[in-house]
Design an enzyme around this catalytic site. Structure first.
Site, PDB file in Angstrom:
ATOM      1  N   LYS A  38       0.765  -1.125   0.172  1.00  0.00           N
ATOM      2  CA  LYS A  38      -0.174   0.048   0.107  1.00  0.00           C
ATOM      3  C   LYS A  38       1.008   1.094   0.000  1.00  0.00           C
ATOM      4  O   LYS A  38       1.928   1.231   0.902  1.00  0.00           O
ATOM      5  CB  LYS A  38      -0.894   0.149   1.244  1.00  0.00           C
ATOM      6  CG  LYS A  38      -1.789   1.149   1.320  1.00  0.00           C
ATOM      7  CD  LYS A  38      -2.632   1.265   2.655  1.00  0.00           C
ATOM      8  CE  LYS A  38      -1.907   1.922   3.799  1.00  0.00           C
ATOM      9  NZ  LYS A  38      -1.831   3.568   3.726  1.00  0.00           N
ATOM     10  N   ASP A  65      -3.346   4.403  -2.121  1.00  0.00           N
ATOM     11  CA  ASP A  65      -4.250   4.739  -0.996  1.00  0.00           C
ATOM     12  C   ASP A  65      -4.283   6.504  -0.963  1.00  0.00           C
ATOM     13  O   ASP A  65      -3.464   6.974  -0.400  1.00  0.00           O
ATOM     14  CB  ASP A  65      -3.759   4.242   0.263  1.00  0.00           C
ATOM     15  CG  ASP A  65      -4.450   4.648   1.501  1.00  0.00           C
ATOM     16  OD1 ASP A  65      -5.824   5.129   1.352  1.00  0.00           O
ATOM     17  OD2 ASP A  65      -3.963   4.691   2.638  1.00  0.00           O
ATOM     18  N   LYS A  67      -7.096   8.232  -1.389  1.00  0.00           N
ATOM     19  CA  LYS A  67      -8.498   8.774  -0.876  1.00  0.00           C
ATOM     20  C   LYS A  67      -8.983  10.005  -1.742  1.00  0.00           C
ATOM     21  O   LYS A  67      -8.812  10.985  -1.048  1.00  0.00           O
ATOM     22  CB  LYS A  67      -8.242   9.181   0.753  1.00  0.00           C
ATOM     23  CG  LYS A  67      -7.798   8.024   1.378  1.00  0.00           C
ATOM     24  CD  LYS A  67      -8.066   8.367   2.933  1.00  0.00           C
ATOM     25  CE  LYS A  67      -7.436   7.130   3.933  1.00  0.00           C
ATOM     26  NZ  LYS A  67      -6.141   6.785   4.005  1.00  0.00           N
ATOM     27  N   ASP A  70     -13.351  14.942  -4.434  1.00  0.00           N
ATOM     28  CA  ASP A  70     -13.439  16.222  -5.040  1.00  0.00           C
ATOM     29  C   ASP A  70     -14.897  16.196  -5.948  1.00  0.00           C
ATOM     30  O   ASP A  70     -15.693  15.294  -5.737  1.00  0.00           O
ATOM     31  CB  ASP A  70     -12.296  16.412  -6.064  1.00  0.00           C
ATOM     32  CG  ASP A  70     -11.966  17.686  -6.036  1.00  0.00           C
ATOM     33  OD1 ASP A  70     -12.864  18.616  -6.668  1.00  0.00           O
ATOM     34  OD2 ASP A  70     -10.638  18.011  -6.015  1.00  0.00           O
ATOM     35  N   THR A 124     -11.058   6.496  11.037  1.00  0.00           N
ATOM     36  CA  THR A 124     -10.802   5.970  12.248  1.00  0.00           C
ATOM     37  C   THR A 124     -10.256   7.110  13.316  1.00  0.00           C
ATOM     38  O   THR A 124     -10.410   6.735  14.473  1.00  0.00           O
ATOM     39  CB  THR A 124     -10.173   4.524  12.462  1.00  0.00           C
ATOM     40  OG1 THR A 124      -8.879   4.844  11.595  1.00  0.00           O
ATOM     41  CG2 THR A 124     -10.968   3.594  11.861  1.00  0.00           C
ATOM     42  N   ARG A 215       4.036  -1.520  10.459  1.00  0.00           N
ATOM     43  CA  ARG A 215       5.027  -1.437  11.404  1.00  0.00           C
ATOM     44  C   ARG A 215       5.468  -2.944  11.855  1.00  0.00           C
ATOM     45  O   ARG A 215       6.507  -3.309  11.856  1.00  0.00           O
ATOM     46  CB  ARG A 215       5.075  -0.462  12.287  1.00  0.00           C
ATOM     47  CG  ARG A 215       5.214   1.068  11.785  1.00  0.00           C
ATOM     48  CD  ARG A 215       4.685   2.121  12.776  1.00  0.00           C
ATOM     49  NE  ARG A 215       3.382   2.012  12.519  1.00  0.00           N
ATOM     50  CZ  ARG A 215       2.386   2.950  13.561  1.00  0.00           C
ATOM     51  NH1 ARG A 215       3.234   3.710  14.104  1.00  0.00           N
ATOM     52  NH2 ARG A 215       1.209   3.166  13.331  1.00  0.00           N
TER      53      ARG A 215
HETATM   54  O1  C5P Z   1       1.999   0.517  10.836  1.00  0.00           O
HETATM   55  P1  C5P Z   1       0.644   0.351  10.528  1.00  0.00           P
HETATM   56  O2  C5P Z   1       0.482  -1.364  10.470  1.00  0.00           O
HETATM   57  O3  C5P Z   1      -0.165   0.925  11.940  1.00  0.00           O
HETATM   58  O4  C5P Z   1       0.171   0.994   9.226  1.00  0.00           O
HETATM   59  C1  C5P Z   1      -1.184   0.806   8.923  1.00  0.00           C
HETATM   60  C2  C5P Z   1      -1.506   1.658   7.793  1.00  0.00           C
HETATM   61  O5  C5P Z   1      -2.750   1.727   7.466  1.00  0.00           O
HETATM   62  C3  C5P Z   1      -0.874   2.875   7.928  1.00  0.00           C
HETATM   63  O6  C5P Z   1      -0.614   3.263   6.539  1.00  0.00           O
HETATM   64  C4  C5P Z   1      -1.929   3.852   8.126  1.00  0.00           C
HETATM   65  O7  C5P Z   1      -2.179   5.199   7.682  1.00  0.00           O
HETATM   66  C5  C5P Z   1      -3.187   3.009   7.506  1.00  0.00           C
HETATM   67  N1  C5P Z   1      -4.572   3.243   7.919  1.00  0.00           N
HETATM   68  C6  C5P Z   1      -4.867   3.098   9.303  1.00  0.00           C
HETATM   69  N2  C5P Z   1      -6.214   3.239   9.770  1.00  0.00           N
HETATM   70  C7  C5P Z   1      -7.210   3.713   9.097  1.00  0.00           C
HETATM   71  C8  C5P Z   1      -6.688   3.877   7.649  1.00  0.00           C
HETATM   72  C9  C5P Z   1      -5.536   3.608   7.185  1.00  0.00           C
HETATM   73  O8  C5P Z   1      -3.937   2.660  10.201  1.00  0.00           O
HETATM   74  N3  C5P Z   1      -8.010   3.817   9.561  1.00  0.00           N
END
Ligand code: C5P
Length: 236
Positions: A38, A65, A67, A70, A124, A215
């Site tokens: 992603k 991603d 988003k 517009d 979220t 992560r």
């Molecule tokens: O490192 P981590 O597993 O927390 O990364 C989650 C990914 O999903 C990040 O790119 C974050 O921006 C994205 N994301 C999220 N929660 C959301 C929408 C997107 O963690 N509601």
């Protein structure tokens, strides 16, 4: 559309970086072990379409991603502009409204085997009080369901949702609506800044098709091992 039968292919790794060398090193390490990557606004703003192509050239399906939100003509144009990058998934904000959602879905039909167009319902990071402050009554849960139904009715392929909503959305929108879930943490990984976390296996059991994981994989000492471990947990 059916989720992949190989559990590891459900995993999309979030490459949240502006460093192309790092993104490519991770991509090379993980190719074959995960379903795709992603890339979001951070990556895209720094590295642009060339960065996306470089990652895609590793043979990894890309979830773009960005988003989009517009007027319908602009979103349709942005979706069409993204098509040559051959993303596997692409997303727009459901709050752009019915005509914008329809324009996005229709624009993706300009190519055969085009991307799945997903909707972001409620970020979220927003709670019920934040929604009230921008004029949305009721709970975020109700708003997520309302927007997901709207997205489906306008021809979108699925939504990005939190683990908190995935079960209700799966029941409400049926087996063929794609549900992509971030906020995933294996028991052995740190929560970082994610608050409502679920394990990979629980997310799939609740009805997720794809898991966005950053992560726990990208921050691990050995990202390939971490990805294999998660895939194994999904198989058990
Ligand atoms: O490192 P981590 O597993 O927390 O990364 C989650 C990914 O999903 C990040 O790119 C974050 O921006 C994205 N994301 C999220 N929660 C959301 C929408 C997107 O963690 N509601």
């Amino acid at each position: 559309m059916k989720p992949p039968s190989n559990p590891s292919k459900r995993i999309f790794v979030a490459l949240d970086t502006t460093d192309l060398d790092r993104a490519l090193a991770l991509g090379r390490d993980l190719a074959g072990l995960v379903g795709g990557v992603k890339v979001g606004k951070e990556f895209f703003t720094a590295l642009g379409p060339d960065g996306v192509r470089a990652v895609a050239d590793l043979g990894l399906p890309v979830f773009l991603d960005l988003k989009f939100h517009d007027i319908p003509a602009t979103v349709a144009g942005a979706v069409r502009a993204a098509l040559p990058l051959r993303p596997f998934m692409l997303n727009v904000h459901a709050t752009g409204g019915a005509a914008m959602l329809r324009a996005a879905a229709d624009a993706a039909k300009d190519v055969t085997d085009g991307p799945r167009i997903l909707a972001v319902t409620v970020l979220t990071s927003l709670g019920d009080e934040d929604l009230a402050a921008v004029g949305v009554p009721g709970t975020s849960h109700e708003q997520v369901l309302r927007l997901a139904r709207l997205a489906k009715a306008q021809g979108l392929d699925g939504v990005v949702c939190s683990a908190r909503e995935v079960e209700a959305l799966r029941k409400d929108l049926g087996p063929d609506f794609t549900l992509v879930v971030p906020g995933i943490r294996p028991i052995w990984a740190a929560a970082d800044d994610q608050k409502r976390i679920v394990t990979p296996a629980d997310a799939v059991a609740l009805g997720a098709d794809y898991l966005v994981i950053g992560r726990p994989i990208t921050g691990a000492d050995n990202p390939a091992d971490a990805a294999k471990r998660i895939a194994d947990e999904l198989t058990d």
